[in-house]
Design an enzyme around this catalytic site. Structure first.
Site, mmCIF file in Angstrom:
data_model
loop_
_atom_site.group_PDB
_atom_site.id
_atom_site.type_symbol
_atom_site.label_atom_id
_atom_site.label_comp_id
_atom_site.label_asym_id
_atom_site.label_seq_id
_atom_site.Cartn_x
_atom_site.Cartn_y
_atom_site.Cartn_z
ATOM 1 N N SER A 104 0.800 -1.229 0.000
ATOM 2 C CA SER A 104 0.000 0.000 0.000
ATOM 3 C C SER A 104 0.832 1.278 0.000
ATOM 4 C CB SER A 104 -0.940 0.024 1.206
ATOM 5 O OG SER A 104 -0.213 0.128 2.415
ATOM 6 N N LYS A 174 1.020 4.630 6.934
ATOM 7 C CA LYS A 174 0.469 5.461 5.861
ATOM 8 C C LYS A 174 1.134 6.834 5.905
ATOM 9 C CE LYS A 174 -2.771 2.317 4.949
ATOM 10 N NZ LYS A 174 -2.659 1.449 3.753
#
Length: 289
Positions: A104, A174
């Site tokens: 990701s 993230k």
């Protein structure tokens, strides 16, 4: 005292023993000086005998028993204990290693990379800033459906003290896009905007668009509450981030209190070593609300 003895002897010889060689006074003077010197020598011997010993002798002249060095095997548990305590303190208060579990964050981070996370600055009140890559605890069911790691006892122990990357299955990584007070929005395929300012995002995975043109969260406009952050993966079309968790407990936001720390270095593998700086696009004028 020697001078007095010589003077007295010389005067007496001059009156009663004239013609006698004057040199006869010399031994008396020498004797007086020598006597004083001998007395001092005797005194020195006494002091030496009572207060000093040879380096290789104990009190009373007995041979000194040399101390045996501590056995390495006796010291080894102590050294291991100290190392474990230091490792635990470093992991708790300074830095911790984490392993990247997914794609990701490509291409900034690849699956299997190891990163070092700064855990010190949050202790001094530092909060996440736009553009930083952060590790945080799952704020509420973001990882549902993901496979659960099953580490053995040794991996769990080494992870606990910080000698191996964390095997905690409830941590995510993230990039921070918005902080408390920011308005973050994206329409069509982009660009992504923060407080009305478009971001130039060279870190986005090649071939991806800043936004995903879907009705699941790829199109959005949100206001980030104080004490929360809005996060997105760099692999925009392969990241279940804030966009796709707006139906969860915090509406896609991550509480600042759940942030473990900022990822600062890619430490492994060696050929991918490098820092993780904040991109210049987050320093542009007018970005603050």
């Amino acid at each position: 005292m020697g001078d007095v003895a010589v003077g007295a002897r010389s005067g007496h010889d001059g009156e009663e023993h004239r013609g006698r060689p004057a040199e006869s006074a010399v031994p008396a003077a020498d004797s007086a000086v020598t006597s004083g010197s001998d007395s001092g020598a005797a005194e020195d011997d006494r002091v030496t005998g009572e207060h000093t010993t040879a380096d290789d002798q104990g009190p009373g002249g007995t041979p000194r028993t040399p101390k045996k060095p501590r056995s390495f095997w006796k010291e080894l548990p102590i050294l291991i204990g100290i190392a474990l305590v230091l490792a635990l303190l470093i992991k708790t208060f300074l830095v911790q290693a984490f392993s990247i579990p997914s794609d990701s964050m490509q291409n900034t981070l690849q699956q299997g990379d190891r990163v070092l996370v700064d855990k010190l600055t949050p202790w001094f009140g530092s909060e996440p800033e736009r553009g930083e890559v952060v590790v945080f605890h799952d704020p509420g069911n973001w990882l549902r459906g993901e496979p659960t790691p099953d580490p053995n006892a040794l991996q769990t122990f080494l992870s606990w003290i910080g000698l191996m990357p964390s095997v905690e299955e409830k941590d995510l990584i993230k990039r921070v896009i918005g902080v408390g007070g920011d308005t973050v929005e994206c329409n069509g395929t982009g660009p992504l905007k923060v407080n009305g300012k478009a971001l130039n995002e060279p870190y986005v995975f090649p071939g991806n668009t800043p936004c995903s043109n879907d009705d699941q969260g790829g199109q959005f406009k949100v206001k980030v509450p104080q004490g929360y952050i809005w996060v997105m993966g760099d692999h925009r079309q392969n990241s279940r981030d804030s966009r796709y968790n707006q139906g969860e407990k915090y509406h896609g936001m991550v509480p600042v209190k759940e942030v473990v720390g900022r990822a600062i270095v890619k430490a492994w593998p060696i050929d991918r070593w490098g820092t993780l700086p904040v991109p210049d696009t987050f320093d542009q004028n007018g970005l603050n609300p």
